[in-house]
Motif scaffolding. Structure first.
Motif, PDB file in Angstrom:
ATOM      1  N   PRO A  90     -74.313  36.286  10.478  1.00  0.00           N
ATOM      2  CA  PRO A  90     -74.695  36.130  11.876  1.00  0.00           C
ATOM      3  C   PRO A  90     -74.878  34.662  12.229  1.00  0.00           C
ATOM      4  O   PRO A  90     -75.337  33.877  11.416  1.00  0.00           O
ATOM      5  CB  PRO A  90     -76.030  36.900  11.949  1.00  0.00           C
ATOM      6  CG  PRO A  90     -75.952  37.896  10.842  1.00  0.00           C
ATOM      7  CD  PRO A  90     -75.182  37.215   9.754  1.00  0.00           C
ATOM      8  N   ALA A  91     -74.530  34.301  13.451  1.00  0.00           N
ATOM      9  CA  ALA A  91     -74.569  32.905  13.868  1.00  0.00           C
ATOM     10  C   ALA A  91     -75.977  32.348  13.786  1.00  0.00           C
ATOM     11  O   ALA A  91     -76.944  33.019  14.125  1.00  0.00           O
ATOM     12  CB  ALA A  91     -74.046  32.776  15.299  1.00  0.00           C
ATOM     13  N   PRO A 104     -69.490  34.960  14.637  1.00  0.00           N
ATOM     14  CA  PRO A 104     -68.566  33.816  14.635  1.00  0.00           C
ATOM     15  C   PRO A 104     -68.599  33.118  13.278  1.00  0.00           C
ATOM     16  O   PRO A 104     -69.546  33.277  12.508  1.00  0.00           O
ATOM     17  CB  PRO A 104     -69.114  32.915  15.743  1.00  0.00           C
ATOM     18  CG  PRO A 104     -70.562  33.292  15.865  1.00  0.00           C
ATOM     19  CD  PRO A 104     -70.624  34.757  15.533  1.00  0.00           C
ATOM     20  N   GLY A 105     -67.554  32.373  13.006  1.00  0.00           N
ATOM     21  CA  GLY A 105     -67.480  31.680  11.730  1.00  0.00           C
ATOM     22  C   GLY A 105     -68.358  30.445  11.693  1.00  0.00           C
ATOM     23  O   GLY A 105     -69.267  30.278  12.505  1.00  0.00           O
ATOM     24  N   VAL A 106     -68.075  29.586  10.729  1.00  0.00           N
ATOM     25  CA  VAL A 106     -68.867  28.374  10.502  1.00  0.00           C
ATOM     26  C   VAL A 106     -67.915  27.190  10.400  1.00  0.00           C
ATOM     27  O   VAL A 106     -66.877  27.274   9.729  1.00  0.00           O
ATOM     28  CB  VAL A 106     -69.690  28.483   9.198  1.00  0.00           C
ATOM     29  CG1 VAL A 106     -70.505  27.215   8.965  1.00  0.00           C
ATOM     30  CG2 VAL A 106     -70.590  29.697   9.242  1.00  0.00           C
ATOM     31  N   ALA A 171     -59.961  30.577  15.370  1.00  0.00           N
ATOM     32  CA  ALA A 171     -60.283  30.930  13.984  1.00  0.00           C
ATOM     33  C   ALA A 171     -61.783  31.134  13.805  1.00  0.00           C
ATOM     34  O   ALA A 171     -62.217  32.071  13.118  1.00  0.00           O
ATOM     35  CB  ALA A 171     -59.782  29.832  13.043  1.00  0.00           C
ATOM     36  N   LEU A 172     -62.575  30.296  14.436  1.00  0.00           N
ATOM     37  CA  LEU A 172     -64.034  30.424  14.339  1.00  0.00           C
ATOM     38  C   LEU A 172     -64.514  31.701  15.028  1.00  0.00           C
ATOM     39  O   LEU A 172     -65.385  32.405  14.510  1.00  0.00           O
ATOM     40  CB  LEU A 172     -64.711  29.199  14.950  1.00  0.00           C
ATOM     41  CG  LEU A 172     -64.572  27.888  14.163  1.00  0.00           C
ATOM     42  CD1 LEU A 172     -65.003  26.694  15.007  1.00  0.00           C
ATOM     43  CD2 LEU A 172     -65.388  27.945  12.871  1.00  0.00           C
ATOM     44  N   SER A 176     -63.840  33.182  10.798  1.00  0.00           N
ATOM     45  CA  SER A 176     -63.415  32.349   9.669  1.00  0.00           C
ATOM     46  C   SER A 176     -64.356  31.170   9.456  1.00  0.00           C
ATOM     47  O   SER A 176     -64.953  30.653  10.405  1.00  0.00           O
ATOM     48  CB  SER A 176     -61.996  31.814   9.904  1.00  0.00           C
ATOM     49  OG  SER A 176     -61.055  32.844   9.892  1.00  0.00           O
ATOM     50  N   ARG A 177     -64.444  30.752   8.221  1.00  0.00           N
ATOM     51  CA  ARG A 177     -65.078  29.476   7.899  1.00  0.00           C
ATOM     52  C   ARG A 177     -63.965  28.430   7.929  1.00  0.00           C
ATOM     53  O   ARG A 177     -62.964  28.570   7.247  1.00  0.00           O
ATOM     54  CB  ARG A 177     -65.732  29.533   6.525  1.00  0.00           C
ATOM     55  CG  ARG A 177     -66.487  28.265   6.152  1.00  0.00           C
ATOM     56  CD  ARG A 177     -66.877  28.290   4.698  1.00  0.00           C
ATOM     57  NE  ARG A 177     -68.023  29.138   4.434  1.00  0.00           N
ATOM     58  CZ  ARG A 177     -68.078  30.059   3.476  1.00  0.00           C
ATOM     59  NH1 ARG A 177     -67.017  30.253   2.714  1.00  0.00           N
ATOM     60  NH2 ARG A 177     -69.157  30.780   3.282  1.00  0.00           N
TER      61      ARG A 177
END
Length: 296
Positions: A90-91, A104-106, A171-172, A176-177
């Protein structure tokens, strides 16, 4: 000169010099063959291995392989700091709002010293790399980068920047990271780092993604007397073959990566402010380096 082509003051003769013990050429050649063989094995085995494993096992497999590549080239690995933000977690939100719905990714950001940074970061938090398009054509590493979902950018064409930011944000948003070296150029790590370019941070803002800073250093010598190592630096017009040989000849080389506190999504209002915050976070972790690590 575009934002994708920043200048670096580092040069191979001035920075990429190993002052410590050197390996004999025979064991050094054996390490070179072992490192290249394991890298090539990753290229050949990645598609079936990654397709047959789930998210957690896939990440564990990549980490083990990346750690093995570094060890095969004769480089020790030291990881410090708290665990990195997980892909698909989780964000991390600023303020009192707590976590948001969705995953969302990091955006992972780090200072940039060497081609060794790529497997080093993958050993801690593997993700999709943002890399210059030239890397696509490198032997062994290029195909591996493409298989790993690398996002390539043509840095000499400034008009591609908006599309690159959109691709990063997409991508984020997909969870995705994404790994970026926002200095845009390698530096030897013995001087203050370059300015973090803000474009990638706009993608993090657009996607509502947290930023995970990392600090990379390369050291040589015994554990109680380690000093910054120039052997790992891949700077200026240094040929990849020369850098590979310099790395395997350097005895006692250790790659150190420090995981720093993540910057929550929404912590600051704009991309330039976020880039400056990430840059100062990475730089402050190096503020206590010994005097020998600073250019004179």
């Amino acid at each position: 000169m575009s934002h994708w082509m920043p200048a670096s003051p580092c040069t191979p003769p001035g920075c990429a010099v190993h002052a410590g013990r050197a390996r004999h050429p025979v064991p050094a050649a054996a390490l070179l063959l072992a490192g290249c063989a394991l890298t090539l094995a990753g290229v050949l085995c990645a598609p079936p291995a990654l397709s047959l494993t789930g998210g957690a096992w896939r990440e564990r497999l990549i980490r083990c392989w990346a750690h093995g590549v570094l060890r095969a080239f004769g480089v020790g690995v030291r990881i410090t700091g708290p665990p990195a933000v997980r892909e698909g977690a989780p964000a991390v939100r600023g303020g009192a709002a707590g976590s948001r719905a969705g995953t969302p990714g990091v955006l992972v950001v780090a200072n940039h010293v060497s081609w060794l940074d790529i497997p080093l970061v993958a050993a801690v938090c593997p993700g999709r790399m943002l890399a210059k398009s030239d890397i696509r054509h490198w032997p062994v590493l290029g195909p591996l980068a493409a298989l790993g979902g690398t996002l390539f950018v043509e840095r000499e064409r400034l008009r591609t920047l908006p599309a690159t930011v959109r691709n990063l944000a997409s991508a984020l948003r997909g969870g995705s990271r994404v790994v970026v070296f926002p200095e845009g150029s390698t530096r030897c790590g013995r001087a203050p780092g370059g300015r973090f370019r803000p474009a990638a941070f706009q993608a993090a803002i657009d996607a509502g993604a947290a930023v995970q800073p990392l600090r990379i250093r390369y050291l040589a010598g015994p554990p109680d007397h380690r000093a910054p190592a120039g052997a790992a630096a891949f700077v200026g017009d240094d040929p990849l073959t020369a850098s590979l040989w310099r790395v395997v000849r350097a005895a006692g080389l250790t790659a150190e990566i420090r995981v720093l506190a993540p910057i929550p999504a929404g912590a600051v209002p704009g991309r330039r402010e976020l880039a400056r915050l990430a840059q100062s976070t990475v730089a402050s972790d190096s503020a206590n380096l010994p005097a020998a690590s600073v250019h004179h």
